[in-house]
Design a protein around this motif. Structure first.
Motif, mmCIF file in Angstrom:
data_model
loop_
_atom_site.group_PDB
_atom_site.id
_atom_site.type_symbol
_atom_site.label_atom_id
_atom_site.label_comp_id
_atom_site.label_asym_id
_atom_site.label_seq_id
_atom_site.Cartn_x
_atom_site.Cartn_y
_atom_site.Cartn_z
ATOM 1 N N GLY A 205 0.798 -1.218 0.000
ATOM 2 C CA GLY A 205 0.000 0.000 0.000
ATOM 3 C C GLY A 205 0.834 1.274 0.000
ATOM 4 N N VAL A 206 1.996 1.236 -0.641
ATOM 5 C CA VAL A 206 2.864 2.415 -0.717
ATOM 6 C C VAL A 206 2.832 2.985 -2.129
ATOM 7 C CG1 VAL A 206 4.341 1.546 1.123
ATOM 8 C CG2 VAL A 206 4.942 1.062 -1.262
ATOM 9 N N GLY A 207 3.385 4.188 -2.276
ATOM 10 C CA GLY A 207 3.480 4.810 -3.586
ATOM 11 C C GLY A 207 4.760 4.427 -4.312
ATOM 12 N N ILE A 208 4.901 4.934 -5.530
ATOM 13 C CA ILE A 208 6.088 4.687 -6.358
ATOM 14 C C ILE A 208 6.610 6.032 -6.852
ATOM 15 C CG2 ILE A 208 6.894 3.726 -8.558
ATOM 16 C CD1 ILE A 208 4.989 1.405 -8.159
ATOM 17 N N ASP A 209 7.927 6.185 -6.836
ATOM 18 C CA ASP A 209 8.563 7.409 -7.320
ATOM 19 C C ASP A 209 9.790 6.989 -8.127
ATOM 20 O OD1 ASP A 209 9.908 9.865 -7.666
ATOM 21 O OD2 ASP A 209 9.075 10.658 -5.804
ATOM 22 N N ILE A 210 9.738 7.188 -9.456
ATOM 23 C CA ILE A 210 10.738 6.640 -10.368
ATOM 24 C C ILE A 210 11.593 7.748 -10.972
ATOM 25 C CG2 ILE A 210 11.106 5.345 -12.502
ATOM 26 C CD1 ILE A 210 8.567 3.825 -11.966
ATOM 27 N N HIS A 211 12.924 7.658 -10.757
ATOM 28 C CA HIS A 211 13.855 8.520 -11.471
ATOM 29 C C HIS A 211 13.869 8.125 -12.943
ATOM 30 C CE1 HIS A 211 15.455 9.626 -7.570
ATOM 31 N NE2 HIS A 211 16.447 10.322 -8.090
ATOM 32 N N LEU A 212 13.713 9.115 -13.821
ATOM 33 C CA LEU A 212 13.813 8.834 -15.243
ATOM 34 C C LEU A 212 14.683 9.910 -15.894
ATOM 35 C CD1 LEU A 212 12.971 6.933 -17.505
ATOM 36 C CD2 LEU A 212 10.977 8.388 -17.914
ATOM 37 N N HIS A 213 15.938 9.515 -16.185
ATOM 38 C CA HIS A 213 16.875 10.426 -16.832
ATOM 39 C C HIS A 213 16.869 10.266 -18.348
ATOM 40 C CE1 HIS A 213 18.620 9.423 -12.796
ATOM 41 N NE2 HIS A 213 18.777 10.729 -12.729
ATOM 42 N N ASP A 214 16.473 9.108 -18.838
ATOM 43 C CA ASP A 214 16.552 8.821 -20.270
ATOM 44 C C ASP A 214 15.764 9.844 -21.072
ATOM 45 O OD1 ASP A 214 18.072 6.556 -19.799
ATOM 46 O OD2 ASP A 214 16.323 5.232 -19.687
ATOM 47 N N GLY A 215 16.341 10.319 -22.178
ATOM 48 C CA GLY A 215 15.718 11.369 -22.971
ATOM 49 C C GLY A 215 14.995 10.857 -24.190
ATOM 50 N N GLY A 216 14.394 11.786 -24.913
ATOM 51 C CA GLY A 216 13.805 11.505 -26.209
ATOM 52 C C GLY A 216 12.774 10.393 -26.203
ATOM 53 N N GLU A 217 12.750 9.638 -27.276
ATOM 54 C CA GLU A 217 11.746 8.588 -27.428
ATOM 55 C C GLU A 217 11.959 7.426 -26.457
ATOM 56 O OE1 GLU A 217 8.864 7.952 -28.792
ATOM 57 O OE2 GLU A 217 8.746 10.013 -29.502
ATOM 58 N N LEU A 218 13.227 7.174 -26.067
ATOM 59 C CA LEU A 218 13.439 6.121 -25.076
ATOM 60 C C LEU A 218 12.762 6.507 -23.764
ATOM 61 C CD1 LEU A 218 14.716 3.465 -24.187
ATOM 62 C CD2 LEU A 218 16.803 4.757 -23.592
ATOM 63 N N GLY A 219 12.907 7.763 -23.367
ATOM 64 C CA GLY A 219 12.234 8.227 -22.155
ATOM 65 C C GLY A 219 10.728 8.221 -22.314
ATOM 66 N N ALA A 220 10.233 8.654 -23.485
ATOM 67 C CA ALA A 220 8.787 8.688 -23.719
ATOM 68 C C ALA A 220 8.187 7.282 -23.662
ATOM 69 C CB ALA A 220 8.499 9.332 -25.071
ATOM 70 N N PHE A 221 8.892 6.317 -24.220
ATOM 71 C CA PHE A 221 8.440 4.917 -24.166
ATOM 72 C C PHE A 221 8.261 4.471 -22.721
ATOM 73 C CE2 PHE A 221 10.324 0.571 -23.635
ATOM 74 C CZ PHE A 221 9.217 -0.160 -24.051
ATOM 75 N N GLN A 222 9.216 4.809 -21.858
ATOM 76 C CA GLN A 222 9.113 4.403 -20.453
ATOM 77 C C GLN A 222 8.010 5.157 -19.721
ATOM 78 O OE1 GLN A 222 13.351 3.610 -18.735
ATOM 79 N NE2 GLN A 222 13.630 4.797 -20.623
#
Length: 396
Positions: A205-222
């Protein structure tokens, strides 16, 4: 209940008022000079501008070497290089330490921060010790600043067998969120990382907080994967993307497409507004109801020598990065650092209004915009109804 009246302040730069607090809540905001009740303790606000406490929604207080001799920056550029450098050097510097973490939290208090969501490294080298350090540091300051912990797998999740179990233990032991990092470029298996994190979040029952450094379409896909997995888990409004640099790099049409998916899932956003990043479509995000919060990120650590713990300076950086100039926009930026950020710390309301937690910051400033562009010292800070800083001196 112990009742405290903060007299003669200007909430959000408006008319002079008294803020009446009982225990840790604001119970009333009345015109300045209104008759006080018997037994009230009064604190003179001196006609200063009053803001709600600043809320730092993305920090790394366990990583800092604050208060120690200067440590030169090192390591190869990029996320992988900095991770490797930190892992090689942190033990020799005694990181994490209660002393440095307490010092960083003390600087937060000095600058008017009354709540922080901090990512705390959880890995095979440090185990859960960083979380213990952060809790000890918060206790050393009498819990003057609310500290919510994200159990953060800085070195990856699936590529380090055993980390997923540590994240599970951290969630069971009271971490409010589990973290992730670049599911594609760090673990090279985004579906498995997200499945592992969401499984822990759903069970505890906890939340999620995800670091996302990847740019462009690779980042958008994630980003699209994160949104899809959030909807499937029924975790609307409980997932945050930190940094998310890719969003600002997309074409307008693609950006709108990704924003619609993120908004449907109720994804929140945390940014430190770094100087060389692409501006975020922050107005479009707000129009879609997406929460946006500001954070200091790391402060004097093995990733960067910069930072002083002043979230108002981060808000100023956000305004500059996005080329904001008008009074309404500058006011909105300060709200991102204060009243709009309450949900990140589990607060239904965070403002200078009855029912909100009694967190008040006083500054010598003409108005909110003046406070943002000058970042003057905080003259007085009240956290949870307690006076915790006066004239730059931390009192806890």
């Amino acid at each position: 209940m112990a009742t405290v009246r903060l007299t003669n302040v200007r909430p959000w730069g408006g008319a002079a008022a008294d803020v009446v607090m009982a225990d840790d809540r604001i119970v009333d905001v009345v015109p300045a000079g209104s008759a006080a009740s018997d037994g009230e303790t009064t604190i003179d606000g001196g006609g200063r501008l009053a803001l709600p406490g600043l809320l730092n929604v993305h920090a790394h207080v366990d990583k800092s070497w604050w208060g120690r001799p200067w440590v030169p920056a090192g390591g190869a550029p990029g996320t992988a290089g900095r991770i490797a450098h930190e892992r090689a050097e942190r033990d020799a510097l005694g990181i994490p330490s209660v002393e440095s973490t307490t010092a960083v939290l003390g600087e937060f208090v000095r600058h008017g921060t009354t709540g922080v969501r901090t990512h705390v490294d959880v890995d095979l080298g440090v185990g859960l010790r960083g979380i213990e350090v952060v809790r000890a540091a918060a206790a050393a300051l009498g819990d003057a600043v609310q500290v919510d912990v994200v159990a953060f797998p800085q070195d990856g999740v699936m590529r380090r067998p055993g980390v997923l179990d540590l994240l599970d233990q951290a969630a069971a032991a009271g971490a409010t969120h589990v973290g992730g990092i670049d599911p594609a470029s760090i673990d090279r298996d985004p579906v498995r990382q997200l499945d592992g994190l969401f499984d822990i979040a759903e069970r505890h029952g906890v939340g999620i907080d995800i670091h996302l450094h990847d740019g462009g379409e690779l980042g958008a896909f994630q980003l699209e994967l994160i949104a899809e997995r959030t909807l499937r888990a029924g975790m609307h409004g409980r997932v945050t993307v930190s940094h998310g640099f890719a969003l600002g790099e997309l074409s307008p049409a693609r950006q709108a497409e990704v924003l619609d998916v993120l908004a449907e899932a109720g994804i929140g956003w945390a940014t430190a507004a770094p100087v060389r990043s692409a501006p975020l479509p922050w107005r479009e995000m707000r129009e879609r109801g997406m929460p946006i919060g500001l954070g200091t990120d790391g402060i004097r650590d093995l990733w960067s020598p910069f930072g002083d713990g002043d979230l108002l300076r981060v808000a100023l950086g956000f305004a500059r990065l996005h080329a904001l100039r008008t009074d309404p926009d500058l006011l909105d930026v300060v709200r991102l650092a204060t009243s709009h950020a309450g949900g990140y710390l589990g607060r239904a309301a965070h403002d200078l209004s009855p029912g909100a937690r009694a967190d008040v910051v006083l500054l010598d400033a003409e108005n909110v915009q003046d406070a943002l562009v000058r970042c003057p010292p905080r003259a007085l800070v009240v956290a949870g109804g307690r006076l915790v800083q006066r004239d730059g001196e931390v009192l806890v």
